[in-house]
Write an enzyme that holds these catalytic residues in place. Structure first.
Site, short mmCIF file in Angstrom:
data_model
loop_
_atom_site.label_atom_id
_atom_site.label_comp_id
_atom_site.label_asym_id
_atom_site.label_seq_id
_atom_site.Cartn_x
_atom_site.Cartn_y
_atom_site.Cartn_z
N THR A 8 -50.35 -30.36 70.18
CA THR A 8 -51.29 -31.33 70.46
C THR A 8 -52.26 -31.12 69.28
OG1 THR A 8 -50.76 -30.62 72.83
CG2 THR A 8 -53.05 -31.64 72.32
N GLN B 80 -40.34 -32.40 68.87
CA GLN B 80 -39.24 -32.20 69.59
C GLN B 80 -38.03 -32.24 68.51
OE1 GLN B 80 -38.23 -32.10 72.83
NE2 GLN B 80 -40.41 -31.93 73.76
N HIS C 122 -43.56 -23.21 70.59
CA HIS C 122 -42.92 -23.14 72.06
C HIS C 122 -41.74 -24.00 72.11
CE1 HIS C 122 -44.63 -26.00 74.79
NE2 HIS C 122 -45.62 -26.18 73.93
N THR D 229 -60.09 -18.28 63.27
CA THR D 229 -59.29 -16.97 63.02
C THR D 229 -58.06 -16.98 63.08
OG1 THR D 229 -61.30 -15.70 63.51
CG2 THR D 229 -59.29 -14.29 63.24
N CYS E 139 -47.67 -36.67 84.90
CA CYS E 139 -48.40 -37.49 86.05
C CYS E 139 -49.93 -37.28 85.89
CB CYS E 139 -48.00 -37.09 87.41
SG CYS E 139 -48.05 -35.20 87.65
#
Ligand code: PLP
Length: 408
Positions: free
Chosen positions: A70, A185, A207, A243, A336
């Protein structure tokens, strides 16, 4: 143990990443400090930078660490927009695909609302592939001079469609327009080579590849200037202050190395499982429709770990819940808002109507997936689907009754 079919949301941390995380987090030292502890932390960061650069086909100086996908998307899109517009005030347009993740979509909408940007949402075809002719027409019309940047994801998080990045960059190049791509992705799932792609900027996230949550990177071409989003100590070429998370970065690098080393074999193995899921859904629920590219027709057009269907007459959320009760963890694929499900903007852009789009379910596989997962899924699907369909029909009848009561 539940069967986890939601690797596109997040995938379990790999053993090597976990080992790196726990080892490095126990050590102290700010990589910007000049004493021994600081220098050791700096060495860990720089080694990780080299590993990630090698895994993504970039030069180490092109790796800007962030807190995840993001933040990388925000930095890439806002940073390029501001820097290109500062150099030439007429450049205030952003050409962006209409199937972006919220991290790009909402960023562009924010720039429209607060910074006077004009967005052009580029159409996609029924499989979710960007319409190159529309992009070409937009640029050829003399509109290229006012374009600050183009942004198109490398692969879609809902339907797994792999976008024509090489063609987009080739078109943009002839007008000198930088292209940003959200490869969150794609990276670790298919071949992604930053330098060969010709992209100006590319976002990746830890992740999604077996690293920890909360670390990612923007790959930024060496000749590309970017206006920073956050200000502070001037770390990371002065464009991303803060940092550095030494342990997270070391773990991200371990995951990146593992995933890219095993990419060819793993993507083939995972695609095999994905194809088994697709075949099972088609057999068990013949009216379900695979969304995105059919891998039997164009294997490279779909991420190996993604199977996405719409189930007519079902609410995606009901199916998700019923599958979850049966021990199968899946997703509707789209977010949602405040708990209120809305049809996916990706499916609507692909031409689906709202009712059809509401029946969406994404099954995504990854490094821990095994044939037993598919077997358990096959056992659970018929009952969960039948119950979701009954619930869907009941909801439909009650909404008709409510409407006709109101009519009276
Ligand atoms: N972009 C895409 C395509 C994603 O799938 C995601 C995560 O769902 C993100 C960006 C956001 O990444 P992160 O969770 O690291 O902020």
């Amino acid at each position: 143990m539940p069967v986890y079919l939601d690797h596109a949301a997040t995938t379990p941390i790999s053993a090597s990443a976990l080992a790196a995380l726990t080892t490095v987090i126990a050590r102290s030292g700010n990589p910007s400090s000049l004493h021994g502890a600081g220098r050791r932390a700096r060495a860990t960061v720089e080694q990780a930078r080299e590993t990630i650069a090698a895994a993504a086909g970039a030069h180490p100086t092109e790796v800007i660490f962030t807190s995840g996908g993001t933040e990388a998307d925000n930095l890439g899109v806002k940073g390029l927009f501001w820097s290109r517009r500062a150099a030439e005030p007429a450049r205030n347009r952003i050409l962006v695909s209409s199937v972006e993740h919220a991290a790009v979509q909402d960023t562009v909408e924010w720039l429209e609302k607060h910074e006077g940007a004009q967005a052009l949402w580029l159409p996609v075809d029924a499989d979710g592939t960007l319409d190159l002719a529309a992009l070409e027409a937009e640029l050829a019309d003399g509109g290229a001079d006012s374009v600050a940047l183009i942004s198109c994801m490398w692969a879609n998080n809902e339907v797994g469609t792999v976008e024509p990045i090489a063609e987009i960059v080739a078109l943009a190049d002839s007008y000198g327009i930088p292209v940003h791509s959200d490869a969150v992705q794609a990276f670790g799932s298919i071949d992604v080579h930053f330098r060969d792609s010709g992209l100006a900027a590319m976002s990746i996230s830890g992740h999604k590849i077996g690293g920890p949550v909360g670390v990612g990177a923007l790959l930024l071409g060496r000749a590309i200037t970017l206006t920073p989003v956050q200000h502070g100590g001037g770390q990371e070429r002065g464009v991303r202050s803060g940092t550095l998370d030494t342990a997270g970065i070391a773990a991200f690098a371990a995951a990146a190395q593992e995933v890219t080393q095993n990419l060819a074999a793993e993507s083939q193995r995972i695609a095999g499982l994905r194809d088994a899921v697709i075949a099972a859904v088609r057999e068990l629920v013949p009216d379900a429709v695979l969304r995105g590219v059919d891998p039997a027709q164009r294997p490279a057009g779909r991420l190996p770990g993604n199977a996405h269907f719409t189930f007519p007459g079902c609410e995606g959320d009901s199916l998700l819940f019923l599958l979850d009760m049966a021990g199968i963890e899946s997703s509707t694929g789209s977010a949602c808002t405040a708990g209120v499900p809305r049809p996916s903007h990706v499916l609507l852009a692909m031409g689906l109507d709202e009712d059809t789009a509401r029946g969406a379910q994404r099954f995504s596989l990854g490094h821990t997936s095994a044939p037993e997962d598919v077997e358990a899924f096959v056992k659970a699907l018929p009952n969960a689907h039948a119950r979701a369909k009954t619930a869907g029909m009941a909801a439909h009848v009650s909404s008709i009754e409510t409407a006709s009561t109101r009519d009276r």
